[in-house]
Design a protein around this motif. Sequence first.
Motif, PDB file in Angstrom:
ATOM      1  N   ALA A 163       6.790   0.344  -0.606  1.00  0.00           N
ATOM      2  CA  ALA A 163       6.176   1.415   0.188  1.00  0.00           C
ATOM      3  C   ALA A 163       6.551   2.775  -0.374  1.00  0.00           C
ATOM      4  CB  ALA A 163       6.617   1.302   1.646  1.00  0.00           C
ATOM      5  N   GLY A 164       7.814   2.937  -0.794  1.00  0.00           N
ATOM      6  CA  GLY A 164       8.243   4.205  -1.398  1.00  0.00           C
ATOM      7  C   GLY A 164       7.491   4.508  -2.671  1.00  0.00           C
ATOM      8  N   LYS A 165       7.212   3.474  -3.449  1.00  0.00           N
ATOM      9  CA  LYS A 165       6.456   3.676  -4.688  1.00  0.00           C
ATOM     10  C   LYS A 165       5.023   4.082  -4.402  1.00  0.00           C
ATOM     11  CE  LYS A 165       5.235   1.353  -9.011  1.00  0.00           C
ATOM     12  NZ  LYS A 165       5.344   0.103  -9.794  1.00  0.00           N
ATOM     13  N   GLU A 166       4.407   3.461  -3.393  1.00  0.00           N
ATOM     14  CA  GLU A 166       3.023   3.784  -3.053  1.00  0.00           C
ATOM     15  C   GLU A 166       2.896   5.191  -2.443  1.00  0.00           C
ATOM     16  OE1 GLU A 166       0.192   2.216  -3.540  1.00  0.00           O
ATOM     17  OE2 GLU A 166       1.124   0.517  -4.572  1.00  0.00           O
ATOM     18  N   LEU A 167       3.860   5.562  -1.592  1.00  0.00           N
ATOM     19  CA  LEU A 167       3.762   6.846  -0.883  1.00  0.00           C
ATOM     20  C   LEU A 167       4.235   8.017  -1.724  1.00  0.00           C
ATOM     21  CD1 LEU A 167       5.027   5.723   2.652  1.00  0.00           C
ATOM     22  CD2 LEU A 167       2.677   6.222   1.975  1.00  0.00           C
ATOM     23  N   PHE A 168       5.329   7.804  -2.494  1.00  0.00           N
ATOM     24  CA  PHE A 168       5.948   8.928  -3.197  1.00  0.00           C
ATOM     25  C   PHE A 168       5.978   8.745  -4.709  1.00  0.00           C
ATOM     26  CE2 PHE A 168       8.004   8.334   0.966  1.00  0.00           C
ATOM     27  CZ  PHE A 168       7.637   9.523   1.576  1.00  0.00           C
ATOM     28  N   GLY A 169       5.472   7.615  -5.183  1.00  0.00           N
ATOM     29  CA  GLY A 169       5.457   7.388  -6.620  1.00  0.00           C
ATOM     30  C   GLY A 169       6.822   7.069  -7.195  1.00  0.00           C
ATOM     31  N   ASN A 170       7.781   6.716  -6.321  1.00  0.00           N
ATOM     32  CA  ASN A 170       9.141   6.451  -6.785  1.00  0.00           C
ATOM     33  C   ASN A 170       9.739   5.339  -5.922  1.00  0.00           C
ATOM     34  OD1 ASN A 170      11.761   6.414  -7.675  1.00  0.00           O
ATOM     35  ND2 ASN A 170      12.119   8.613  -7.429  1.00  0.00           N
ATOM     36  N   ALA A 171       9.976   4.181  -6.538  1.00  0.00           N
ATOM     37  CA  ALA A 171      10.508   3.049  -5.785  1.00  0.00           C
ATOM     38  C   ALA A 171      11.941   3.285  -5.316  1.00  0.00           C
ATOM     39  CB  ALA A 171      10.461   1.780  -6.650  1.00  0.00           C
ATOM     40  N   MET A 172      12.674   4.184  -5.999  1.00  0.00           N
ATOM     41  CA  MET A 172      14.068   4.426  -5.624  1.00  0.00           C
ATOM     42  C   MET A 172      14.183   5.044  -4.232  1.00  0.00           C
ATOM     43  SD  MET A 172      16.010   3.151  -7.789  1.00  0.00           S
ATOM     44  CE  MET A 172      17.513   3.811  -7.101  1.00  0.00           C
ATOM     45  N   ILE A 173      13.138   5.751  -3.807  1.00  0.00           N
ATOM     46  CA  ILE A 173      13.164   6.323  -2.454  1.00  0.00           C
ATOM     47  C   ILE A 173      13.256   5.203  -1.421  1.00  0.00           C
ATOM     48  CG2 ILE A 173      11.812   7.599  -0.744  1.00  0.00           C
ATOM     49  CD1 ILE A 173      10.776   9.344  -2.993  1.00  0.00           C
ATOM     50  N   LEU A 217       8.918  -0.261  12.213  1.00  0.00           N
ATOM     51  CA  LEU A 217       9.182   0.118  10.819  1.00  0.00           C
ATOM     52  C   LEU A 217       8.652  -0.937   9.848  1.00  0.00           C
ATOM     53  CD1 LEU A 217      12.812   1.584  10.907  1.00  0.00           C
ATOM     54  CD2 LEU A 217      10.709   2.804  10.330  1.00  0.00           C
ATOM     55  N   CYS A 218       8.864  -2.217  10.179  1.00  0.00           N
ATOM     56  CA  CYS A 218       8.397  -3.283   9.287  1.00  0.00           C
ATOM     57  C   CYS A 218       6.879  -3.292   9.176  1.00  0.00           C
ATOM     58  CB  CYS A 218       8.889  -4.640   9.804  1.00  0.00           C
ATOM     59  SG  CYS A 218      10.659  -4.910   9.602  1.00  0.00           S
ATOM     60  N   VAL A 219       6.199  -3.134  10.305  1.00  0.00           N
ATOM     61  CA  VAL A 219       4.731  -3.121  10.280  1.00  0.00           C
ATOM     62  C   VAL A 219       4.216  -1.954   9.451  1.00  0.00           C
ATOM     63  CG1 VAL A 219       2.661  -2.834  11.694  1.00  0.00           C
ATOM     64  CG2 VAL A 219       4.505  -4.330  12.482  1.00  0.00           C
ATOM     65  N   LEU A 220       4.795  -0.768   9.650  1.00  0.00           N
ATOM     66  CA  LEU A 220       4.346   0.425   8.925  1.00  0.00           C
ATOM     67  C   LEU A 220       4.614   0.302   7.429  1.00  0.00           C
ATOM     68  CD1 LEU A 220       5.426   3.285  11.374  1.00  0.00           C
ATOM     69  CD2 LEU A 220       3.141   2.327  11.023  1.00  0.00           C
ATOM     70  N   THR A 221       5.788  -0.207   7.062  1.00  0.00           N
ATOM     71  CA  THR A 221       6.109  -0.315   5.642  1.00  0.00           C
ATOM     72  C   THR A 221       5.281  -1.410   4.963  1.00  0.00           C
ATOM     73  OG1 THR A 221       8.017  -1.680   6.291  1.00  0.00           O
ATOM     74  CG2 THR A 221       8.442   0.614   5.749  1.00  0.00           C
ATOM     75  N   ILE A 222       4.954  -2.479   5.684  1.00  0.00           N
ATOM     76  CA  ILE A 222       4.086  -3.517   5.105  1.00  0.00           C
ATOM     77  C   ILE A 222       2.707  -2.926   4.812  1.00  0.00           C
ATOM     78  CG2 ILE A 222       2.834  -5.645   5.622  1.00  0.00           C
ATOM     79  CD1 ILE A 222       5.324  -6.616   7.105  1.00  0.00           C
ATOM     80  N   ILE A 223       2.201  -2.142   5.753  1.00  0.00           N
ATOM     81  CA  ILE A 223       0.900  -1.503   5.549  1.00  0.00           C
ATOM     82  C   ILE A 223       0.967  -0.527   4.378  1.00  0.00           C
ATOM     83  CG2 ILE A 223      -0.810   0.039   6.580  1.00  0.00           C
ATOM     84  CD1 ILE A 223      -0.057  -1.175   9.305  1.00  0.00           C
ATOM     85  N   ALA A 224       2.041   0.270   4.328  1.00  0.00           N
ATOM     86  CA  ALA A 224       2.172   1.280   3.275  1.00  0.00           C
ATOM     87  C   ALA A 224       2.380   0.657   1.899  1.00  0.00           C
ATOM     88  CB  ALA A 224       3.323   2.230   3.598  1.00  0.00           C
ATOM     89  N   SER A 225       3.016  -0.514   1.850  1.00  0.00           N
ATOM     90  CA  SER A 225       3.298  -1.143   0.556  1.00  0.00           C
ATOM     91  C   SER A 225       2.055  -1.713  -0.108  1.00  0.00           C
ATOM     92  CB  SER A 225       4.325  -2.254   0.743  1.00  0.00           C
ATOM     93  OG  SER A 225       3.772  -3.333   1.489  1.00  0.00           O
ATOM     94  N   LYS A 226       1.015  -1.993   0.691  1.00  0.00           N
ATOM     95  CA  LYS A 226      -0.254  -2.532   0.187  1.00  0.00           C
ATOM     96  C   LYS A 226      -0.072  -3.882  -0.521  1.00  0.00           C
ATOM     97  CE  LYS A 226      -2.278   2.075  -0.410  1.00  0.00           C
ATOM     98  NZ  LYS A 226      -2.905   3.033  -1.346  1.00  0.00           N
ATOM     99  N   GLN A 227       0.895  -4.644  -0.062  1.00  0.00           N
ATOM    100  CA  GLN A 227       1.144  -5.968  -0.641  1.00  0.00           C
ATOM    101  C   GLN A 227       0.480  -7.045   0.205  1.00  0.00           C
ATOM    102  OE1 GLN A 227       2.796  -6.604  -3.595  1.00  0.00           O
ATOM    103  NE2 GLN A 227       2.742  -4.363  -3.773  1.00  0.00           N
ATOM    104  N   PRO A 228      -0.021  -8.104  -0.404  1.00  0.00           N
ATOM    105  CA  PRO A 228      -0.611  -9.199   0.391  1.00  0.00           C
ATOM    106  C   PRO A 228       0.447  -9.874   1.256  1.00  0.00           C
ATOM    107  CG  PRO A 228      -0.394  -9.831  -1.914  1.00  0.00           C
ATOM    108  CD  PRO A 228      -0.079  -8.374  -1.852  1.00  0.00           C
ATOM    109  N   LEU A 229       0.028 -10.341   2.415  1.00  0.00           N
ATOM    110  CA  LEU A 229       0.970 -10.977   3.343  1.00  0.00           C
ATOM    111  C   LEU A 229       1.568 -12.262   2.758  1.00  0.00           C
ATOM    112  CD1 LEU A 229      -0.851 -10.519   6.770  1.00  0.00           C
ATOM    113  CD2 LEU A 229       1.123  -9.257   5.880  1.00  0.00           C
ATOM    114  N   THR A 230       0.835 -12.911   1.862  1.00  0.00           N
ATOM    115  CA  THR A 230       1.374 -14.118   1.236  1.00  0.00           C
ATOM    116  C   THR A 230       2.624 -13.790   0.420  1.00  0.00           C
ATOM    117  OG1 THR A 230      -0.225 -13.789  -0.551  1.00  0.00           O
ATOM    118  CG2 THR A 230      -0.797 -15.385   1.157  1.00  0.00           C
ATOM    119  N   PHE A 231       2.592 -12.676  -0.291  1.00  0.00           N
ATOM    120  CA  PHE A 231       3.751 -12.250  -1.083  1.00  0.00           C
ATOM    121  C   PHE A 231       4.934 -11.921  -0.174  1.00  0.00           C
ATOM    122  CE2 PHE A 231       6.188  -8.501  -2.445  1.00  0.00           C
ATOM    123  CZ  PHE A 231       6.812  -9.011  -3.575  1.00  0.00           C
TER     124      PHE A 231
END
Length: 500
Positions: free
Chosen positions: A433-443, A22-36
């Motif tokens: 990841a929720g914001k990137e996938l569904f356009g809503n961070a609350m998800i 789950l962590c690997v998939l959500t990191i990829i989906a979030s599109k955030q740099p690993l440094t962050f």
Amino acid sequence: MNKRKIMDQLFEQKVVILFVILCVLTIIASKQPLTFVANELFTRIARNSFLVLALIIPVLAGMGLNFGIVIGAMAAQIAVFLTTHWGFVGIGGFLLTALLATPMAVFFGFLVGKLFNKAKGSEMICGLVLGYFADGLYQLLFLFIFGGVIPINNPKLMIATGVGVKNTIDLKDTIKYSMDTVPMLTIVEIGFYIVVAAIVLSALIKLIQKQPINWKKSLISLVVAGAVYAVTFIPAVESFLAADRLLLLWAVELWIAIVLVWQIAKFLWLKVIRKEDVNVKRTLAICVAAVLVYAITYIPAVYEILIYVRLPVMTYLCIAGLCLFNTVLMRTRLGQNMRTVGQSRVVANAAGINVDRTRITAMIFSTVLASWGQLIFLQNVGTFSTYGAHTQVGQFAIAALLVGGASVQKATNKQAILGVVLFHTLFIVAPLAGKELFGNAMIGEYFRVFVSYGVIALALAMHAWKKVAKVGPSTEFAPAPAGALGGGSSASAASGGTAG
């Protein structure tokens, strides 16, 4: 190791494997740099690890997952309010806050332990309900007693009517970052004085008891401590130690150097000097692993993270100290008594162990440690939500522990730290990841809250499932074992883990 054993071990670690995926998939989906992600993660590790580690002792004592740590958090928050009102600041204010919180946490832990002794086998649900009851008293204290019964003239803390405390208290001018910003030079100085005091005190006690003193060993210890302290006066060393943060790259290199020196020194001491048998393969494997870790630091992506993240030294030393305390405690007579009680109260009684007193002691330890953990959390956050800072402490800490592979009957330091890493990695990236996938961070927010409660429910269901499986059809109507949910004192816990 055959295929069946490998599959059994993988099945035992299914929760950890699931969360790694789950962590690997959500990191990829979030599109955030690993440094962050890494920077946020190490901040959360420093902030939350102490609270999670405070859960280990009750688990090993057979009391299950301690939902009652929220009461320790309340003790810390009462102390924070008082020292903030009195105006104490910095590390001195933090230490005074811890000093005030400790007796309150001891008293609360004693009461919780007494209650749990009346509810053997149902400690977890009892702790959960007790937390809600204690929250009512806490609300009464902050909404009415402070200002209404106990006059407090402080417009920064009290609402306009003068009765009741404000919803949020800013700790910026009091204890914010008070522990995180302690310079390494101060830590070394304090360590030197503690070592000297310990050596002198030990010698005095032996003199009073008329016991022989190993003067040679004491003198060598003093000389070594003095030499280490003297090195800090070298300008380059003093300049380096004046910082309060340590680059993650330097921390990794220091850890590797310590591992290599320790393994080599241990090998030479046992093999050459004491002429004892040594597991050469194990020593060699550890050294090779340390060298491989050092080699990994040269990978560009890894190196970028290592030079980006800075660790608050004092906070991480406290976390390491609690890990060491848990390990050492389990090797003492008290720790062995706790483990025996956790494995079987019947056997503990037969062995002459005072079961009720041992359980109360375990709960006092957990409550006091939880209060200190909440202080570390609050000083790192920098703001104090008066009526809500403690509400989710129990659920999030327990969920993190379970994510690391712990259970109702077994928990270790490694599982606690691993759980903090996985659980809070998901907490960091799930909203993004929720914001990137569904356009809503609350998800993502809903998902991580669902996960925290879902992990607890899954762990309790699996625990009950194992109990039913162990009873079996042939003993369907046999009395349930002593370690029901939360009790953790069945014989099946005989192989329960240590705290190390």
